[in-house]
Design an enzyme around this catalytic site. Structure first.
Site, PDB file in Angstrom:
ATOM      1  N   LYS A   1      36.556  41.716  32.878  1.00 32.04           N
ATOM      2  CA  LYS A   1      37.616  41.392  33.852  1.00 32.04           C
ATOM      3  C   LYS A   1      38.804  40.646  33.231  1.00 32.04           C
ATOM      4  CE  LYS A   1      36.767  43.187  36.807  1.00 32.04           C
ATOM      5  NZ  LYS A   1      36.715  44.697  36.754  1.00 32.04           N
TER       6      LYS A   1
ATOM      7  N   HIS B   1      32.604  44.528  25.153  1.00 28.83           N
ATOM      8  CA  HIS B   1      32.541  43.206  25.788  1.00 28.83           C
ATOM      9  C   HIS B   1      31.562  42.314  25.024  1.00 28.83           C
ATOM     10  CE1 HIS B   1      34.778  44.444  29.267  1.00 28.83           C
ATOM     11  NE2 HIS B   1      33.817  45.133  29.843  1.00 28.83           N
TER      12      HIS B   1
ATOM     13  N   SER C   1      38.185  38.019  39.981  1.00 23.12           N
ATOM     14  CA  SER C   1      38.184  39.461  39.730  1.00 23.12           C
ATOM     15  C   SER C   1      36.741  39.987  39.710  1.00 23.12           C
ATOM     16  CB  SER C   1      38.891  39.744  38.403  1.00 23.12           C
ATOM     17  OG  SER C   1      39.004  41.118  38.176  1.00 23.12           O
TER      18      SER C   1
HETATM   19  P1  A3P Z   1      42.251  41.765  39.234  1.00 25.03           P
HETATM   20  O1  A3P Z   1      40.897  42.059  39.798  1.00 25.03           O
HETATM   21  O2  A3P Z   1      42.545  40.305  39.159  1.00 25.03           O
HETATM   22  O3  A3P Z   1      43.357  42.539  39.889  1.00 25.03           O
HETATM   23  P2  A3P Z   1      38.912  44.770  33.188  1.00 25.03           P
HETATM   24  O4  A3P Z   1      39.619  46.041  32.886  1.00 25.03           O
HETATM   25  O5  A3P Z   1      38.642  43.919  31.990  1.00 25.03           O
HETATM   26  O6  A3P Z   1      37.690  45.008  34.021  1.00 25.03           O
HETATM   27  O7  A3P Z   1      39.904  43.849  34.050  1.00 25.03           O
HETATM   28  C1  A3P Z   1      40.295  44.242  35.341  1.00 25.03           C
HETATM   29  C2  A3P Z   1      41.426  43.353  35.767  1.00 25.03           C
HETATM   30  O8  A3P Z   1      42.615  43.706  35.022  1.00 25.03           O
HETATM   31  C3  A3P Z   1      41.775  43.537  37.246  1.00 25.03           C
HETATM   32  O9  A3P Z   1      42.241  42.245  37.705  1.00 25.03           O
HETATM   33  C4  A3P Z   1      42.905  44.557  37.167  1.00 25.03           C
HETATM   34  O10 A3P Z   1      43.712  44.616  38.302  1.00 25.03           O
HETATM   35  C5  A3P Z   1      43.646  44.025  35.946  1.00 25.03           C
HETATM   36  N1  A3P Z   1      44.564  45.026  35.363  1.00 25.03           N
HETATM   37  C6  A3P Z   1      44.272  46.254  34.888  1.00 25.03           C
HETATM   38  N2  A3P Z   1      45.399  46.893  34.512  1.00 25.03           N
HETATM   39  C7  A3P Z   1      46.429  46.045  34.742  1.00 25.03           C
HETATM   40  C8  A3P Z   1      47.856  46.125  34.583  1.00 25.03           C
HETATM   41  N3  A3P Z   1      48.448  47.210  34.102  1.00 25.03           N
HETATM   42  N4  A3P Z   1      48.593  45.052  34.946  1.00 25.03           N
HETATM   43  C9  A3P Z   1      48.019  43.937  35.433  1.00 25.03           C
HETATM   44  N5  A3P Z   1      46.675  43.807  35.621  1.00 25.03           N
HETATM   45  C10 A3P Z   1      45.894  44.850  35.289  1.00 25.03           C
END
Ligand code: A3P
Length: 296
Positions: free
Chosen positions: A45, A100, A130
């Site tokens: 996340k 991860h 998140s």
């Molecule tokens: P939120 O749940 O706070 O919106 P991961 O890919 O490590 O699982 O992380 C997911 C988080 O990264 C989510 O956060 C998602 O919305 C955010 N995320 C993914 N792409 C993004 C982007 N282009 N800009 C901003 N946040 C992004």
């Protein structure tokens, strides 16, 4: 879902879907890192999917054809997933690889290679929020808990991939001996173009202005949210139900302030202060600006 949805490997918790002893053993002990490999390392996340998109686009010289036709988890697969070996073993170089894994379970061959890695950090308070919404939309993580309960588990490291504190401290400890670029989710948010240029410099990739513009445009929250190859809408509902909560949910920093109660804030701050007291790197969220990284 009961707590049997996670299981332990070498003292660290993993989801029961997509991971088994063989896949984690393979990643840790057998995976042969090539000097040309580029790793996207994160605690869950923290912006993994975002970096998958950025790396794909950089390696395609800004052409979005690949990122719009192949799912992110195939383009930049996780080594530790049960599908990792199949995706990666015979893939031509340069390979883009996600993980991860904490440093102590990362492929041993990485530490004697010249491979490059980007480690993206994020404010752990926002990671927690998140993760809470993510747990609610997956079919493979505990979801019978409120944020307060998840916070307690998070602070004790009883969440997938273990303690955030151990993860970051483990990677910071080894970073100076590696080809590792430390970036933050908050820096990406604050200056996506500048971050893309930094990543290109680190990778030794020379993209012209138009190609950089295209990387940036195709890696914005809005574009990625609409890209079914990045927004997880292709995954069967029983594994991830984007109707319950979008995978690309808010994409902001500081959302934790909308969810933490005063007592959650207090217990988090106390645990954070204690666990991070010896850390040399200072994150901007430590000094209330909430963006990026500054070195002490
Ligand atoms: P939120 O749940 O706070 O919106 P991961 O890919 O490590 O699982 O992380 C997911 C988080 O990264 C989510 O956060 C998602 O919305 C955010 N995320 C993914 N792409 C993004 C982007 N282009 N800009 C901003 N946040 C992004």
């Amino acid at each position: 879902m009961s707590s049997t949805s996670v299981w332990e490997y070498q003292g660290c918790l993993f989801p029961s879907v997509k991971y088994d002893t063989a896949s984690l053993d393979y990643a840790w002990k057998e995976f042969e890192v090539r000097d040309t490999d580029v790793f996207n390392i994160t605690y869950p996340k923290s912006g993994t999917t975002w970096m998958q998109e950025i790396l794909t686009l950089i390696h395609s010289n800004g052409d979005p054809a690949l990122s719009h036709s192949v799912p992110s988890w195939e383009r930049v697969p996780w080594i530790e997933h049960t599908s990792g070996r199949g995706y990666l073993e015979h893939r031509p170089s340069p390979r883009l690889i996600s993980s991860h894994l904490p440093a102590q379970l990362f492929p041993k061959s990485f530490f004697t290679s010249k491979a490059k890695a980007i480690y993206t950090v994020r404010n752990p308070r926002d990671i927690l929020v998140s993760l809470h919404f993510f747990s609610g939309m997956t079919g493979f993580l505990d979801k019978d808990e409120d944020l307060d309960q998840l916070l307690s588990k998070f602070l004790r490291g009883k969440v997938i991939y273990g303690s955030w504190f151990d993860h970051i401290k483990g990677w910071l400890e080894v970073k100076d001996h590696l080809n590792l670029l430390l970036l933050s989710y908050e820096e990406l948010l604050q200056d996506l173009r500048g971050s893309v240029v930094r990543i290109c410099d680190f990778l030794g990739r020379q993209l012209d202005e138009a190609a950089i513009d295209s990387v940036v445009e195709n890696a914005t929250f809005k574009t990625m949210k609409d890209n079914k190859m990045a927004n997880y809408s292709l995954v069967p509902k029983e594994f991830m139900d984007v109707q319950k909560s979008a995978f690309l949910r808010k994409g902001i920093s500081g959302d934790w302030k909308n969810h933490f109660t005063p007592s959650m804030r207090e217990s988090f701050e106390a645990a954070y202060k204690e666990a991070m007291k010896d850390i040399k790197v200072k994150f901007m969220w430590d000094s209330c600006q909430e963006d990026g990284i500054t070195q002490r």
